[in-house]
Design a protein around this motif. Structure first.
Motif, PDB file in Angstrom:
ATOM      1  N   ARG A  51      11.541  -1.710 -11.998  1.00 44.82           N
ATOM      2  CA  ARG A  51      11.980  -2.927 -11.309  1.00 44.82           C
ATOM      3  C   ARG A  51      11.365  -3.018  -9.914  1.00 44.82           C
ATOM      4  NH1 ARG A  51      12.270  -7.879 -11.323  1.00 44.82           N
ATOM      5  NH2 ARG A  51      13.847  -8.850 -10.019  1.00 44.82           N
ATOM      6  N   ILE A  52      11.312  -1.891  -9.215  1.00 45.39           N
ATOM      7  CA  ILE A  52      10.767  -1.919  -7.862  1.00 45.39           C
ATOM      8  C   ILE A  52       9.267  -2.247  -7.912  1.00 45.39           C
ATOM      9  CG2 ILE A  52       9.913   0.374  -7.115  1.00 45.39           C
ATOM     10  CD1 ILE A  52      12.217   0.143  -4.954  1.00 45.39           C
ATOM     11  N   THR A  53       8.609  -1.794  -8.968  1.00 42.85           N
ATOM     12  CA  THR A  53       7.195  -2.135  -9.153  1.00 42.85           C
ATOM     13  C   THR A  53       7.038  -3.640  -9.327  1.00 42.85           C
ATOM     14  OG1 THR A  53       6.832   0.003 -10.174  1.00 42.85           O
ATOM     15  CG2 THR A  53       5.170  -1.667 -10.575  1.00 42.85           C
ATOM     16  N   GLU A  54       7.894  -4.233 -10.170  1.00 37.54           N
ATOM     17  CA  GLU A  54       7.846  -5.690 -10.360  1.00 37.54           C
ATOM     18  C   GLU A  54       8.095  -6.419  -9.041  1.00 37.54           C
ATOM     19  OE1 GLU A  54       9.472  -6.177 -14.958  1.00 37.54           O
ATOM     20  OE2 GLU A  54      10.857  -6.486 -13.302  1.00 37.54           O
ATOM     21  N   LEU A  55       9.087  -5.931  -8.306  1.00 35.96           N
ATOM     22  CA  LEU A  55       9.425  -6.585  -7.032  1.00 35.96           C
ATOM     23  C   LEU A  55       8.261  -6.497  -6.049  1.00 35.96           C
ATOM     24  CD1 LEU A  55      13.092  -5.307  -6.513  1.00 35.96           C
ATOM     25  CD2 LEU A  55      12.413  -7.656  -6.981  1.00 35.96           C
ATOM     26  N   LEU A  56       7.655  -5.315  -5.962  1.00 32.40           N
ATOM     27  CA  LEU A  56       6.563  -5.129  -4.995  1.00 32.40           C
ATOM     28  C   LEU A  56       5.324  -5.917  -5.401  1.00 32.40           C
ATOM     29  CD1 LEU A  56       6.966  -1.321  -4.163  1.00 32.40           C
ATOM     30  CD2 LEU A  56       7.559  -3.252  -2.708  1.00 32.40           C
ATOM     31  N   ILE A  57       5.039  -5.956  -6.709  1.00 33.72           N
ATOM     32  CA  ILE A  57       3.889  -6.744  -7.178  1.00 33.72           C
ATOM     33  C   ILE A  57       4.104  -8.208  -6.815  1.00 33.72           C
ATOM     34  CG2 ILE A  57       2.728  -7.641  -9.243  1.00 33.72           C
ATOM     35  CD1 ILE A  57       3.060  -4.872 -10.492  1.00 33.72           C
ATOM     36  N   GLY A  58       5.336  -8.676  -6.996  1.00 32.91           N
ATOM     37  CA  GLY A  58       5.638 -10.066  -6.668  1.00 32.91           C
ATOM     38  C   GLY A  58       5.553 -10.351  -5.179  1.00 32.91           C
ATOM     39  N   ARG A  59       5.786  -9.327  -4.383  1.00 35.46           N
ATOM     40  CA  ARG A  59       5.860  -9.547  -2.939  1.00 35.46           C
ATOM     41  C   ARG A  59       4.496  -9.480  -2.250  1.00 35.46           C
ATOM     42  NH1 ARG A  59       9.665  -9.251   1.522  1.00 35.46           N
ATOM     43  NH2 ARG A  59       8.839  -8.036   3.237  1.00 35.46           N
ATOM     44  N   ILE A  60       3.681  -8.494  -2.628  1.00 36.20           N
ATOM     45  CA  ILE A  60       2.381  -8.386  -1.948  1.00 36.20           C
ATOM     46  C   ILE A  60       1.404  -9.388  -2.555  1.00 36.20           C
ATOM     47  CG2 ILE A  60       2.660  -5.994  -1.202  1.00 36.20           C
ATOM     48  CD1 ILE A  60       0.996  -5.129  -3.606  1.00 36.20           C
ATOM     49  N   LYS A  61       0.529  -9.894  -1.699  1.00 36.60           N
ATOM     50  CA  LYS A  61      -0.332 -10.976  -2.162  1.00 36.60           C
ATOM     51  C   LYS A  61      -1.383 -10.462  -3.143  1.00 36.60           C
ATOM     52  CE  LYS A  61       1.071 -13.391   1.700  1.00 36.60           C
ATOM     53  NZ  LYS A  61       1.919 -12.282   2.146  1.00 36.60           N
ATOM     54  N   ASP A  62      -2.080  -9.418  -2.803  1.00 35.48           N
ATOM     55  CA  ASP A  62      -2.980  -8.851  -3.792  1.00 35.48           C
ATOM     56  C   ASP A  62      -2.761  -7.343  -3.871  1.00 35.48           C
ATOM     57  OD1 ASP A  62      -5.635  -7.600  -2.183  1.00 35.48           O
ATOM     58  OD2 ASP A  62      -4.432  -9.065  -1.089  1.00 35.48           O
ATOM     59  N   ARG A  63      -3.229  -6.786  -4.964  1.00 40.92           N
ATOM     60  CA  ARG A  63      -2.923  -5.398  -5.278  1.00 40.92           C
ATOM     61  C   ARG A  63      -3.439  -4.403  -4.244  1.00 40.92           C
ATOM     62  NH1 ARG A  63      -1.575  -4.183 -10.704  1.00 40.92           N
ATOM     63  NH2 ARG A  63      -0.240  -5.871 -11.398  1.00 40.92           N
ATOM     64  N   SER A  64      -4.431  -4.825  -3.454  1.00 41.89           N
ATOM     65  CA  SER A  64      -5.000  -3.870  -2.493  1.00 41.89           C
ATOM     66  C   SER A  64      -4.201  -3.849  -1.188  1.00 41.89           C
ATOM     67  CB  SER A  64      -6.462  -4.219  -2.215  1.00 41.89           C
ATOM     68  OG  SER A  64      -6.531  -5.535  -1.716  1.00 41.89           O
ATOM     69  N   SER A  65      -3.215  -4.770  -1.045  1.00 44.58           N
ATOM     70  CA  SER A  65      -2.389  -4.765   0.161  1.00 44.58           C
ATOM     71  C   SER A  65      -1.622  -3.460   0.256  1.00 44.58           C
ATOM     72  CB  SER A  65      -1.377  -5.904   0.126  1.00 44.58           C
ATOM     73  OG  SER A  65      -2.035  -7.127   0.076  1.00 44.58           O
ATOM     74  N   ILE A  66      -1.350  -3.064   1.507  1.00 37.86           N
ATOM     75  CA  ILE A  66      -0.602  -1.826   1.717  1.00 37.86           C
ATOM     76  C   ILE A  66       0.882  -2.145   1.805  1.00 37.86           C
ATOM     77  CG2 ILE A  66      -0.169   0.018   3.395  1.00 37.86           C
ATOM     78  CD1 ILE A  66      -3.247  -0.129   3.933  1.00 37.86           C
ATOM     79  N   ILE A  67       1.679  -1.379   1.051  1.00 38.59           N
ATOM     80  CA  ILE A  67       3.133  -1.533   1.078  1.00 38.59           C
ATOM     81  C   ILE A  67       3.651  -0.942   2.388  1.00 38.59           C
ATOM     82  CG2 ILE A  67       5.302  -1.016  -0.122  1.00 38.59           C
ATOM     83  CD1 ILE A  67       3.466  -2.445  -1.998  1.00 38.59           C
ATOM     84  N   THR A  68       4.400  -1.728   3.143  1.00 38.08           N
ATOM     85  CA  THR A  68       4.926  -1.243   4.418  1.00 38.08           C
ATOM     86  C   THR A  68       6.396  -0.886   4.284  1.00 38.08           C
ATOM     87  OG1 THR A  68       5.603  -3.446   5.108  1.00 38.08           O
ATOM     88  CG2 THR A  68       3.365  -2.784   5.672  1.00 38.08           C
ATOM     89  N   ILE A  69       6.932  -0.312   5.340  1.00 35.59           N
ATOM     90  CA  ILE A  69       8.354   0.053   5.354  1.00 35.59           C
ATOM     91  C   ILE A  69       9.225  -1.196   5.210  1.00 35.59           C
ATOM     92  CG2 ILE A  69       8.537   0.049   7.914  1.00 35.59           C
ATOM     93  CD1 ILE A  69      10.202   2.830   6.052  1.00 35.59           C
ATOM     94  N   GLU A  70       8.730  -2.345   5.729  1.00 38.90           N
ATOM     95  CA  GLU A  70       9.493  -3.595   5.591  1.00 38.90           C
ATOM     96  C   GLU A  70       9.599  -3.990   4.116  1.00 38.90           C
ATOM     97  OE1 GLU A  70       7.005  -3.430   7.986  1.00 38.90           O
ATOM     98  OE2 GLU A  70       8.439  -3.180   9.633  1.00 38.90           O
ATOM     99  N   ASP A  71       8.480  -3.843   3.390  1.00 39.79           N
ATOM    100  CA  ASP A  71       8.500  -4.165   1.961  1.00 39.79           C
ATOM    101  C   ASP A  71       9.515  -3.291   1.228  1.00 39.79           C
ATOM    102  OD1 ASP A  71       6.429  -6.010   2.293  1.00 39.79           O
ATOM    103  OD2 ASP A  71       4.899  -4.453   2.079  1.00 39.79           O
TER     104      ASP A  71
END
Lengths: 184, 111
Positions: A51-71
């Motif tokens: 689920r968290i993968t789905e949420l993060l994929i939906g949130r970041i614009k493209d796959r190469s974006s870096i996931i931050t602590i805010e995300d």
């Protein structure tokens, strides 16, 4: 500057800031501990990772974006705190009782408080004594002859603490959110 | 004790019933169950669903299968089992009884 790492979450590769990764790892560990590391807990975590993968994929614009602590904070807000996830309350002690917060202490060179190579400040952090004292000893050793050589050898042999994890290990501090913030 | 907590406790009790209801028509993937429950304000945080699904699956009420997804990780599709259907029938009945009981108490004692 932050260190980003690659993390495989539910089969998807993410670039993620180190503090965000530690936060996420702790989140899952607290849930797992709440379920007493049972098969049931592992299954729930596998579902949550998906689920968290789905949420993060939906949130970041493209796959190469870096996931931050805010995300990560946002995603945990959507999923809910470990207490909300039905994990038994009594087992979620944070702090030293929690196996995840087990403190590891390792010898590193301390780049944040260095004069030369960070050897003395690293030794100071390891033995919990004022690095100035150690510097004085090394200065005195200058007159004995093997002092400079000893320093250079230690400089080579002791690794430098680059990452937040290494800095926590250097100071022998638990990876709590507050401590992580202190070194990132 | 605040009213939010009481509401949350109330919802929690009927959540298992709602999951079985959602699955009684057709197989649904976990995220869709979340969306349905969120829309009807049955859950606030998504995570509450997963322990329930796992427990119902372990109790033999549900089974699941994996399906690939083009957008992300594989999806877990849940199916209600025959035991689950029996269980749902019982819950249907007790839900009716509960509503009637509460209704009659409200009528008698609530001015």
């Amino acid at each position: 500057m932050k260190k980003a790492i690659s993390a495989n979450i539910a089969g998807t590769l993410f670039q993620i800031d180190e503090d965000a990764y530690i936060k996420l790892e702790q989140y899952f560990h607290r849930i797992e501990a709440g379920y007493n590391y049972s098969a049931e807990g592992k299954e729930i975590i596998a579902d949550l990772e998906i689920r968290i993968t789905e949420l993060l994929i939906g949130r970041i614009k493209d796959r190469s974006s870096i996931i931050t602590i805010e995300d990560v904070n946002w995603a945990i807000g959507v999923l809910g705190k470990p207490e909300d996830l039905g994990a038994s309350q009594g087992n979620q002690s944070s702090g030293r009782d929690n196996p995840y917060y087990r403190v590891v202490r390792r010898l590193y060179r301390d780049p944040d408080n260095k004069v030369l190579g960070g050897v003395c400040s690293g030794l100071g952090a390891y033995f919990e004594i004022d690095p100035v004292l150690i510097r004085v000893i090394f200065v005195l050793l200058l007159f004995v002859g093997f002092g400079p050589l000893a320093y250079i050898i230690l400089w080579i042999v002791i690794p430098k603490a680059y990452t937040v994890t290494q800095k926590l290990e250097m100071h022998g501090e638990a990876p709590t959110p507050e401590n992580i913030r202190k070194y990132s | 004790m605040n009213s939010d907590n009481a509401k949350a406790q109330m919802r929690k009790g009927v959540l298992e019933y709602c999951i079985l209801l959602i699955l009684s028509r057709n197989d649904v993937y976990a995220t869709d169950i979340i969306n349905i429950l969120k829309e009807s304000e049955m859950i606030v945080v998504e995570g509450t669903l997963y322990p329930l699904l796992t427990r119902q699956k372990n109790a033999g009420l549900l089974s699941y299968r994996w399906e690939e997804s083009t957008q992300g990780p594989p999806r877990k599709y849940y199916t209600i089992t025959e035991t689950g259907r029996q269980f749902l029938k019982e819950l249907d009945l007790s839900w009716e009884q509960l509503i009637q009981a509460v209704q009659s108490i409200r009528e008698k004692h609530n001015k």
